[in-house]
Design an enzyme around this catalytic site. Sequence first.
Site, short mmCIF file in Angstrom:
data_model
loop_
_atom_site.label_atom_id
_atom_site.label_comp_id
_atom_site.label_asym_id
_atom_site.label_seq_id
_atom_site.Cartn_x
_atom_site.Cartn_y
_atom_site.Cartn_z
N ARG A 8 0.83 -1.20 0.00
CA ARG A 8 0.00 0.00 0.00
C ARG A 8 0.86 1.25 0.00
O ARG A 8 1.99 1.27 0.45
CB ARG A 8 -0.88 0.04 1.26
CG ARG A 8 -2.04 -0.92 1.26
CD ARG A 8 -3.12 -0.53 0.28
NE ARG A 8 -3.46 0.87 0.29
CZ ARG A 8 -4.37 1.46 1.07
NH1 ARG A 8 -5.04 0.76 1.93
NH2 ARG A 8 -4.60 2.75 0.97
N ARG A 64 1.66 4.19 -17.14
CA ARG A 64 1.54 3.58 -18.47
C ARG A 64 2.49 4.22 -19.48
O ARG A 64 2.84 3.60 -20.48
CB ARG A 64 0.11 3.71 -18.98
CG ARG A 64 -0.85 2.80 -18.26
CD ARG A 64 -2.21 2.84 -18.93
NE ARG A 64 -3.15 2.04 -18.18
CZ ARG A 64 -4.18 2.52 -17.51
NH1 ARG A 64 -4.42 3.81 -17.51
NH2 ARG A 64 -4.97 1.72 -16.83
N CYS A 76 -7.76 2.44 -12.33
CA CYS A 76 -8.06 3.62 -11.50
C CYS A 76 -9.53 3.61 -11.11
O CYS A 76 -10.38 3.17 -11.87
CB CYS A 76 -7.80 4.92 -12.27
SG CYS A 76 -6.08 5.37 -12.38
N GLU A 79 -12.06 7.16 -5.06
CA GLU A 79 -12.14 6.84 -3.64
C GLU A 79 -13.52 7.24 -3.12
O GLU A 79 -14.13 8.18 -3.62
CB GLU A 79 -11.05 7.62 -2.89
CG GLU A 79 -10.91 7.25 -1.44
CD GLU A 79 -10.30 5.88 -1.21
OE1 GLU A 79 -10.63 5.28 -0.18
OE2 GLU A 79 -9.51 5.41 -2.05
N ARG A 91 -4.21 6.99 -3.70
CA ARG A 91 -3.85 5.77 -2.99
C ARG A 91 -3.49 4.69 -4.00
O ARG A 91 -4.10 4.61 -5.06
CB ARG A 91 -5.01 5.30 -2.11
CG ARG A 91 -5.32 6.22 -0.95
CD ARG A 91 -6.63 5.77 -0.27
NE ARG A 91 -6.92 6.46 0.96
CZ ARG A 91 -7.57 7.64 1.05
NH1 ARG A 91 -7.98 8.24 -0.05
NH2 ARG A 91 -7.80 8.18 2.22
N TYR A 109 3.82 6.01 2.62
CA TYR A 109 2.86 7.10 2.80
C TYR A 109 3.63 8.41 2.80
O TYR A 109 4.48 8.63 3.65
CB TYR A 109 2.07 6.91 4.10
CG TYR A 109 1.15 5.72 3.99
CD1 TYR A 109 1.62 4.43 4.26
CD2 TYR A 109 -0.15 5.87 3.56
CE1 TYR A 109 0.79 3.33 4.12
CE2 TYR A 109 -0.99 4.77 3.42
CZ TYR A 109 -0.51 3.51 3.70
OH TYR A 109 -1.33 2.42 3.54
N ARG A 117 -1.93 6.09 7.88
CA ARG A 117 -1.45 4.86 8.52
C ARG A 117 -0.19 5.13 9.32
O ARG A 117 0.89 4.67 8.99
CB ARG A 117 -1.18 3.79 7.45
CG ARG A 117 -2.39 3.23 6.75
CD ARG A 117 -3.39 2.54 7.68
NE ARG A 117 -2.82 1.49 8.50
CZ ARG A 117 -2.85 0.19 8.18
NH1 ARG A 117 -3.42 -0.21 7.08
NH2 ARG A 117 -2.33 -0.70 9.00
#
Length: 127
Positions: A8, A64, A76, A79, A91, A109, A117
């Site tokens: 992540r 890409r 994609c 959120e 994210r 992050y 997080r």
Amino acid sequence: MKVVRGIRGAITVDRDEREEIKQASLELFTQILAENELSPDDIAGVFITATPDLRSVFPAEVIREQECFRYIPILCAQEMDVEGALQKCIRMLVLAHTPKGPQEVRHVYLRGAQSLRKDLCQRGGKT
């Protein structure tokens, strides 16, 4: 032995501008790869979300554009728009073949996304 692990990461931007989003997306993606010692051949796929206030470009576009990642599946999505959630945030979930165990994977992050997080940032996720 390599297994597929999810790695992540997240990053924030200041503005909904095409080049800023592309730069931040590439920064996050390359940092995830570097922190986890991954090559293009290790990547099984990438899932990217962006908050609803980012609409000027797909974050996947910049990945890409890199020839070595041309055939990697990248998706994609928007959120969820949750009240009080972090804004202007990208994210990523990178699915990669790695010999690392779950505790060895380094989640990344950056910028304002560090608040998402703190537990992972403290144990080795890039801050």
